[in-house]
Design an enzyme around this catalytic site. Structure first.
Site, PDB file in Angstrom:
ATOM      1  N   GLU A 117     -22.906 -11.523   4.364  1.00  0.00           N
ATOM      2  CA  GLU A 117     -21.671 -11.434   3.907  1.00  0.00           C
ATOM      3  C   GLU A 117     -21.069 -12.839   3.869  1.00  0.00           C
ATOM      4  O   GLU A 117     -21.195 -13.631   4.844  1.00  0.00           O
ATOM      5  CB  GLU A 117     -20.450 -10.867   4.666  1.00  0.00           C
ATOM      6  CG  GLU A 117     -20.987  -9.132   4.393  1.00  0.00           C
ATOM      7  CD  GLU A 117     -19.678  -8.445   5.003  1.00  0.00           C
ATOM      8  OE1 GLU A 117     -18.376  -8.962   5.131  1.00  0.00           O
ATOM      9  OE2 GLU A 117     -19.839  -7.055   5.553  1.00  0.00           O
ATOM     10  N   GLU A 134     -21.059  -6.527  12.036  1.00  0.00           N
ATOM     11  CA  GLU A 134     -19.923  -7.483  12.916  1.00  0.00           C
ATOM     12  C   GLU A 134     -19.513  -6.588  14.305  1.00  0.00           C
ATOM     13  O   GLU A 134     -18.506  -6.519  14.678  1.00  0.00           O
ATOM     14  CB  GLU A 134     -18.929  -7.548  11.906  1.00  0.00           C
ATOM     15  CG  GLU A 134     -18.968  -8.124  10.530  1.00  0.00           C
ATOM     16  CD  GLU A 134     -17.680  -8.572   9.974  1.00  0.00           C
ATOM     17  OE1 GLU A 134     -16.878  -8.040  10.114  1.00  0.00           O
ATOM     18  OE2 GLU A 134     -18.228  -9.350   8.816  1.00  0.00           O
TER      19      GLU A 134
END
Length: 477
Positions: free
Chosen positions: A268, A157
């Site tokens: 995710e 991320e």
């Protein structure tokens, strides 16, 4: 009454069990725990997961690279211990290359209680050396044919300031040095990114790689129906209430279009990004999981649920058995309703039939096997949206007469150990007898379901409560 139908003679769509490709975990050191290993082994055996992904392989608590007396000291021993275990149970690593070793870091900013360093390297060539040495070591230890089956994902991320203190350009530079270093060991090793939250940076990342003539073996990103990085005090109910029922399917469709033909891996996802969301422990999560997965068929190569276990310490290590953690299994290894949803999905075949019918909260899928067909129904709505129990009518035409029909349920009254824990008084620490009871009530039961057969049509009716999953299996003679 919701009414759904399918024909067994229809041409089917492949159901590839893409959700079993990878599952998520916390950070690398917990993979050295015996209870973590026991739970992952169970998930592999029961649910079919083949790869596991976790943060922090390169962080100092793994000892991968440290500064010792002013010199770099490499040690891949702990990383090897994790990989050795995975291979021993028939699994493989989906390698997330994070976080920054302090010896290479350009700053001191960290994330989570275990203090993963999130700053860019002060010297990208030293980072490339680490990437090259790690990949070369694993090829020498496990063989190039084995390591070619792994996936190397660059960072986690980087579009969120909580995980990357550099710019987008800094991340692209990190990717360039990483992919060049790993591919110099063997061009067939699989490297990808951008591992972003919220489906972001995909076009920019692919344009950068095309411009620089850098290989990209897969596109990875993350999504949740709530904010990308949840916190314990978030108003998750409001976030979910203002979301859309099929938002993750819509996002996956958009990512599939933007990926330029590259394999897409969501590394995710979950019902929310809040690490303390009670819905994670409830039948709500089971209905969300089953619906979300089946809606993503044909769009992704891998769909890595975050996470398989509540053995998880990003903020602190919990002790409450049901604390709203991300995991499919509790700290003690009790299967939550979402675990049972994955169990039902694992048992499905690979030939998905077209189902006619539409309803505001009920969704139905049918999957054919050689001598049976399973009809999976969910009744799901986001918080504060209207939902009630429904009598669902299902007709399967062009069928032989069944030998028997049974149903397995996940709802408030079935496979719901959190409810039993609350009825115990919600103890923080469980006795052996309490734990045994929770395991017992977590199990699904096969119950016979009445059916009718007339002129090649199998007809069943079933009550599906709010936030529930029902799997009806019709077995033919």
């Amino acid at each position: 009454m919701p009414d759904f139908s399918c024909r067994l003679s229809e041409t089917t769509t492949p159901l590839t069990h893409f959700w079993e490709h990878t599952v998520g975990s916390d950070h690398a050191p917990v993979a050295l725990r015996a209870d973590w290993q026991a739970q992952l082994r169970r998930c592999h055996e029961d649910l079919g997961f083949r790869y596991v992904r976790f943060h922090g392989l390169l962080s100092d608590d793994m000892g991968t690279l440290i500064d010792h007396d002013g010199k770099p000291l490499y040690s891949f021993f702990n990383a090897d211990q994790v990989v050795d275990f995975l291979l021993s149970v028939g699994m493989r690593p989906f390698v997330e290359l994070s976080f920054m070793p302090e010896a290479l870091a350009s700053g001191y900013k960290t994330v989570f209680h275990y203090k993963g360093n999130i700053t860019p390297p002060k010297d990208y060539k030293q980072w490339a050396t680490l990437m090259n040495r790690l990949a070369r070591h694993w090829v020498e230890r496990y063989g190039v044919e084995e390591v070619r089956e792994w996936f190397f994902e660059v960072w986690n991320e980087p579009n969120l300031p909580a995980f990357w203190k550099g710019t987008q350009a800094d991340y692209f530079k990190l990717y360039r040095h990483t992919v060049e270093a790993i591919k110099s060991v063997d061009p067939a090793l699989k490297v990808g990114g951008p591992a972003t939250a919220k489906n972001e940076w995909i076009e920019e990342f692919l344009e950068f790689c095309e411009k620089k003539k850098l290989p990209v073996d897969f596109v990875s990103t993350h999504h949740y129906p709530t904010d990308a990085l949840g916190n314990e005090g978030d108003d998750t109910e409001t976030q979910l209430a203002t979301s859309r029922r099929a938002v993750l399917r819509e996002q996956a469709q958009d990512t599939f279009r933007r990926a330029r033909g590259k394999p897409v891996f969501y590394t995710e996802w979950n019902a929310s990004s809040n690490p303390r969301d009670a819905r994670h422990d409830e039948p709500y999560a089971a209905a969300f999981v089953a619906k979300t997965i089946l809606e993503a068929n044909g769009l992704v190569e891998g769909y890595s649920f975050w996470t398989f276990t509540d053995i998880f310490e990003e903020n602190y290590f919990p002790s409450v058995p049901f604390h709203g953690g991300f995991g499919l299994l509790t700290l003690h290894g009790v299967p939550k309703p979402a675990y049972r949803a994955f169990e039902l999905l694992h048992r499905l075949g690979t030939e998905q039939l077209l189902v006619d019918g539409i309803h505001e909260t009920v969704s139905v899928w049918a999957v054919r096997q050689e001598t049976s067909v399973t009809v999976l129904a969910t009744n799901h709505a986001l918080p504060r949206h209207s939902i009630k129990g429904e009598t669902v009518d299902v007709r399967i035409s062009e069928a032989r007469e069944p030998r028997h029909v049974h149903v397995e349920r996940i709802d408030e009254a079935h496979a719901n150990p959190q409810r039993a824990w609350r009825e115990m008084g919600a103890p923080e620490y469980l006795s052996a007898l309490q734990l045994e009871h929770l395991h017992a009530v977590s199990r699904m039961a096969r119950e016979p379901l009445p059916w009718k057969y007339d002129n090649g049509v199998v007809h069943v009716e079933i009550e599906v409560p709010p936030h529930a999953v029902a799997a009806i299996t019709v077995v033919f003679a």
